[in-house]
Structure formats: C-alpha cells, structure tokens
Design an enzyme around this catalytic site. Sequence first.
Site, PDB file in Angstrom:
ATOM      1  N   TRP A 126      18.090  -1.279  -0.629  1.00  0.00           N
ATOM      2  CA  TRP A 126      16.188  -1.618  -0.063  1.00  0.00           C
ATOM      3  C   TRP A 126      16.465  -2.171   1.676  1.00  0.00           C
ATOM      4  CZ3 TRP A 126      12.519   0.779  -1.430  1.00  0.00           C
ATOM      5  CH2 TRP A 126      12.274   0.465  -3.230  1.00  0.00           C
ATOM      6  N   ASP A 162      13.399 -10.474   1.021  1.00  0.00           N
ATOM      7  CA  ASP A 162      13.134  -9.677  -0.505  1.00  0.00           C
ATOM      8  C   ASP A 162      13.385 -10.104  -0.865  1.00  0.00           C
ATOM      9  OD1 ASP A 162      12.098  -7.605  -1.627  1.00  0.00           O
ATOM     10  OD2 ASP A 162      12.988  -5.773   0.230  1.00  0.00           O
ATOM     11  N   LYS A 178       7.795  -6.630 -11.056  1.00  0.00           N
ATOM     12  CA  LYS A 178       8.836  -7.066 -11.268  1.00  0.00           C
ATOM     13  C   LYS A 178       9.033  -7.957 -11.959  1.00  0.00           C
ATOM     14  CE  LYS A 178      11.175  -3.938  -8.059  1.00  0.00           C
ATOM     15  NZ  LYS A 178      11.010  -3.199  -6.782  1.00  0.00           N
TER      16      LYS A 178
HETATM   17  C1  LIG Z   1      11.215  -2.558  -5.993  1.00  0.00           C
HETATM   18  C2  LIG Z   1      11.402  -2.698  -4.480  1.00  0.00           C
HETATM   19  C3  LIG Z   1      10.796  -2.600  -3.139  1.00  0.00           C
HETATM   20  C4  LIG Z   1       9.806  -2.278  -3.101  1.00  0.00           C
HETATM   21  O1  LIG Z   1       8.896  -2.686  -3.679  1.00  0.00           O
HETATM   22  P1  LIG Z   1       7.034  -1.340  -3.477  1.00  0.00           P
HETATM   23  O2  LIG Z   1       6.295  -2.386  -3.655  1.00  0.00           O
HETATM   24  O3  LIG Z   1       7.032  -0.355  -3.609  1.00  0.00           O
HETATM   25  O4  LIG Z   1       7.085  -1.187  -1.766  1.00  0.00           O
HETATM   26  C5  LIG Z   1      12.007  -3.108  -2.172  1.00  0.00           C
HETATM   27  N1  LIG Z   1      12.129  -4.117  -1.959  1.00  0.00           N
HETATM   28  C6  LIG Z   1      13.040  -4.131  -3.191  1.00  0.00           C
HETATM   29  C7  LIG Z   1      14.238  -5.511  -3.384  1.00  0.00           C
HETATM   30  C8  LIG Z   1      12.767  -3.580  -4.369  1.00  0.00           C
HETATM   31  O5  LIG Z   1      13.480  -4.166  -5.773  1.00  0.00           O
END
Ligand SMILES: *Cc1c(COP(=O)(O)O)cnc(C)c1O
Length: 360
Positions: free
Chosen positions: A102, A172, A196
Amino acid sequence: MSRGHNFSAGPAALPEAVLRQAQAEFLEWDGSGASIMEVSHRGKDFIGVAEAAEADLRELLAIPANYKVLFLQGGATQQFAQIPMNIARRDQRADYVVTGDWSEKAVREGATLARIHVSASSQSTNYTSIPARDGWDLDPNAAYVHYTPNETIRGVEFHDIPDVGDVPLVADMSSTILSRPLDVSRFGLIYAGAQKNIGPSGLVVVIIREDLLARCPKDIPRIFSFAEHAANSSMLNTPNTFGWYLAGLIFKWLKAQGGLAAMEVRNRTKAQTLYDYIDGSGFYRNPVEVSVRSWMNIPFTLPTTELDAPFLRESQQAGLLALKGHKLVGGMRASLYNAVNQDSVDALVCFMKDFARRYG
Ligand SMILES: *Cc1c(COP(=O)(O)O)cnc(C)c1O
C-alpha cells in the site's frame, strides 16, 4: 442462518449487532416514513445522523478541536492522489516511508503530483520489517511525511508513532484505525478507507489539521479540495449516506464496547492467541519480524503450497471464511478487525490444530 467466522481483509466483518440494527431500521428510520437511504442528505434526519457520527468518532479518538473530520468517497486510493494535490506544491518534496504494497501504491499515485521521495524502504526484507527510524532520509522542508501504520497485505504494523519533527505526518490508517487509542495530535492528516474497521466500502474518513487546509490550491477542481469539503461539511455533493449512517452505528457500537481502550485489550489478545499458536505449531509460519507484527492482518504459510487447497476447502467447510492470502504473498491471511470476536479466533486455532495433526 449460517453466518461464518469472517476473516476477510476487506470489505470485512461488521458487528452482527450493528447489522441487525441496520436491518431493523432499513425500511423506516426513526418514524420518518422512509429509509435513511431515501431522504435528502440536506434534511434534518440525515444531518442528525451525520453529525452524531462525527461527534462519536471525535469522542472515540479524542480528536482535538483544531482538526476537521471529512466523510468522503473514492476510497483510500483516491487519497493517494488527493493528499499531494492538496497539501504539497507540485515542485515540493514529499517524503514517503515504504513498508509494503500500500505504501508503494501511495508513492506511485503521488508521483505525478509532487516530488515524491522514498525516505526509507523495507523492500529488501520482502516487507517483513520496518526500517529503523534513525536511517530515514527526511527533509525538514518536505511538504509532509507519509507512512502506512499497518500494511494490510503482509501484516506489518508500527506499534509506535514515528517522530518526524515539525513536518506534518500523514498516515494511511485504513486497516488499523479504531483498533486502539490514538494520539491524533501527532498527525497532520489521517485517512482511512471504511471497509476494514469503520463500516461498508465506498466511504473514506479524512482527519486533517486545520492549518493544512490553507495549503489547498484554488486551481484544483473543487470536488478534490479538502478546503471545499471542510467548508461544506463533506456535503459539497451527495455523500455516501448509507456508508456514513452505518459508520455512525459502528461508532456507537464501539462506545458501547468500552471504547478504544477496550478494543486494544481485545485486539491484542486475539492477535496474541493466533501468533502464539502459529509460532509454537512447528507447522505454520509467519515471516514478519516479531516486534512489528500486525494485530489486524496475520499472514501465515503451511509447510508446502500443496496443502493450501485442502486447507482452504476444509476451513470453508468448517465455517471459517476468506482465509486465502493476498495473491502477492500466497499462503493464508486471517484479518482480525474489531468486529472479529475472540470466539472466531479460537475456532480458527482449533481448526488449524486439527488440520496440522491430520496433515503433519
Ligand atoms: C484497503 C486499503 C487501501 C485501499 O482502499 P480502497 O478503499 O480500496 O481505495 C489502502 N491502504 C490500505 C492500508 C488498505 O488496507
């Protein structure tokens, strides 16, 4: 009814109590004569829902008053672009710490919008570690420092907030937000895709320190501007009303569980249960350096890849869902987000023991 133990990495398990409440309110919300999805986002019913969700999130995370909370669309991936677009100049350096897939994606998406500099990377360890802070190449004049506190795919997590001086820290937190208490004041900006630990997909929460809003350029489309979204209470256009509503139910559920301090205890125990079993099994393996193992996403491998198919088939039959690892790493992955109970972890360990006994 046959709801299983859900270990999905995302969209992920939601608390059953919340799903039941949403089901009960689905046709008509609070005597309004309509579903919450069928009313104007500018009407008093939805505004009440939206404001309560923000207030509860602020309470859970103890978000200081000088931060704005935005409920946006486009997911965390859109933020990979929207963040440099808003808080870096195109010719300005922005520092990125890369600890997995990511953070790699964040670098790639940001590259056209600012001078992205990789300050540290753990790629050489196949992303099973976190580079020591004293080796990070940081510029005190960088627009911000970006990192990924929990790498969802390989299961690597920072258990402390790195000190980056006065440069705004951007995180993030998609797969770790709300898993434990957090000192929001250490950050310039926090963002998290909802699917999540917050709610259903299609919603991303951005928590931004107010002084950073002054950086948002006037010459970008309004729909991408944090300043415009903040000035319009995330209702510049029609928001994801259902996602926002359901996130609000999750926040109330978290408060009823005892808040984030209680979640920390539960999450630590759940993860420890699984790691202890894996490490002692002599059969399963987790490759991540012990001090940076994730509480939320636990990848593990079996002694041979030939055992993957029977493991997945039999676990599915036993009601243990979505254990297949990400295609980049193979093997298995159990995601133990807030809505996954200790019962589910215990059921998984019980199955893993039995499987190891039969195939070991
Ligand atoms: C799931 C995830 C993403 C992507 O999220 P989207 O909503 O599909 O854009 C980005 N960063 C992390 C750490 C994730 O777990």
